[in-house]
Design a protein around this motif. Structure first.
Motif, short mmCIF file in Angstrom:
data_model
loop_
_atom_site.label_atom_id
_atom_site.label_comp_id
_atom_site.label_asym_id
_atom_site.label_seq_id
_atom_site.Cartn_x
_atom_site.Cartn_y
_atom_site.Cartn_z
N ASP A 38 28.90 19.99 8.54
CA ASP A 38 29.87 20.59 9.45
C ASP A 38 30.59 21.79 8.85
O ASP A 38 31.35 22.48 9.53
CB ASP A 38 30.88 19.55 9.94
CG ASP A 38 31.66 18.89 8.83
OD1 ASP A 38 31.24 18.97 7.65
OD2 ASP A 38 32.70 18.29 9.13
N GLU A 39 30.36 22.06 7.56
CA GLU A 39 30.96 23.22 6.90
C GLU A 39 29.96 24.35 6.69
O GLU A 39 30.31 25.40 6.14
CB GLU A 39 31.58 22.81 5.56
CG GLU A 39 32.74 21.87 5.72
CD GLU A 39 33.31 21.40 4.40
OE1 GLU A 39 32.90 21.92 3.34
OE2 GLU A 39 34.16 20.50 4.43
N LEU A 40 28.72 24.15 7.11
CA LEU A 40 27.68 25.16 6.95
C LEU A 40 27.80 26.15 8.10
O LEU A 40 27.15 26.03 9.13
CB LEU A 40 26.29 24.51 6.93
CG LEU A 40 25.11 25.42 6.63
CD1 LEU A 40 25.24 26.05 5.25
CD2 LEU A 40 23.81 24.63 6.70
N ILE A 41 28.70 27.13 7.91
CA ILE A 41 28.99 28.05 9.01
C ILE A 41 28.69 29.50 8.66
O ILE A 41 28.67 30.36 9.53
CB ILE A 41 30.47 27.94 9.47
CG1 ILE A 41 31.40 28.13 8.29
CG2 ILE A 41 30.71 26.60 10.15
CD1 ILE A 41 32.86 28.19 8.66
N GLY A 42 28.45 29.78 7.39
CA GLY A 42 28.16 31.15 6.99
C GLY A 42 26.88 31.21 6.18
O GLY A 42 26.31 30.19 5.82
N ASP A 43 26.43 32.42 5.92
CA ASP A 43 25.21 32.61 5.13
C ASP A 43 25.41 32.09 3.72
O ASP A 43 26.44 32.33 3.10
CB ASP A 43 24.86 34.10 5.09
CG ASP A 43 24.60 34.67 6.46
OD1 ASP A 43 24.42 33.90 7.42
OD2 ASP A 43 24.59 35.90 6.58
N VAL A 44 24.39 31.39 3.22
CA VAL A 44 24.44 30.82 1.88
C VAL A 44 23.31 31.40 1.04
O VAL A 44 22.13 31.25 1.40
CB VAL A 44 24.31 29.28 1.93
CG1 VAL A 44 24.36 28.69 0.53
CG2 VAL A 44 25.38 28.66 2.83
N PRO A 45 23.63 32.06 -0.08
CA PRO A 45 22.57 32.59 -0.94
C PRO A 45 21.73 31.46 -1.53
O PRO A 45 22.26 30.42 -1.92
CB PRO A 45 23.34 33.31 -2.05
CG PRO A 45 24.72 33.51 -1.52
CD PRO A 45 24.97 32.39 -0.56
#
Length: 79
Positions: A38-45
């Motif tokens: 539920d915290e995966l809301i932005g781009d992650v390298p």
């Protein structure tokens, strides 16, 4: 929510390719990068730390010497 792995040349700003990896599952991919689903809301390298597991899950081999990779969630956030 759609999830993609996007690839950018290290010497450029423009998207080289993007692969839909939604079928792998939000929970699995969030766990891979160490973020609660539920915290995966932005781009992650994606880094060398993630490379082997990404290959196992998706069949995508990360060429980290040539490209930068991002796990990109796409959705309206109301999920």
């Amino acid at each position: 929510m759609r999830l993609a792995i996007s690839r950018f040349p290290k010497d450029g700003e423009f998207l080289d390719s993007s692969v839909d990896v939604t079928a792998v599952g939000l929970d699995v991919l969030a766990d891979l990068v160490g973020i609660a689903p539920d915290e995966l809301i932005g781009d992650v390298p994606l880094t060398e730390e993630h490379a082997e597991r990404v290959r196992q899950l998706t069949g995508i081999t990360l060429d980290l010497e040539t490209y930068d990779y991002l796990l990109e969630p796409e959705g309206d956030g109301s999920g």
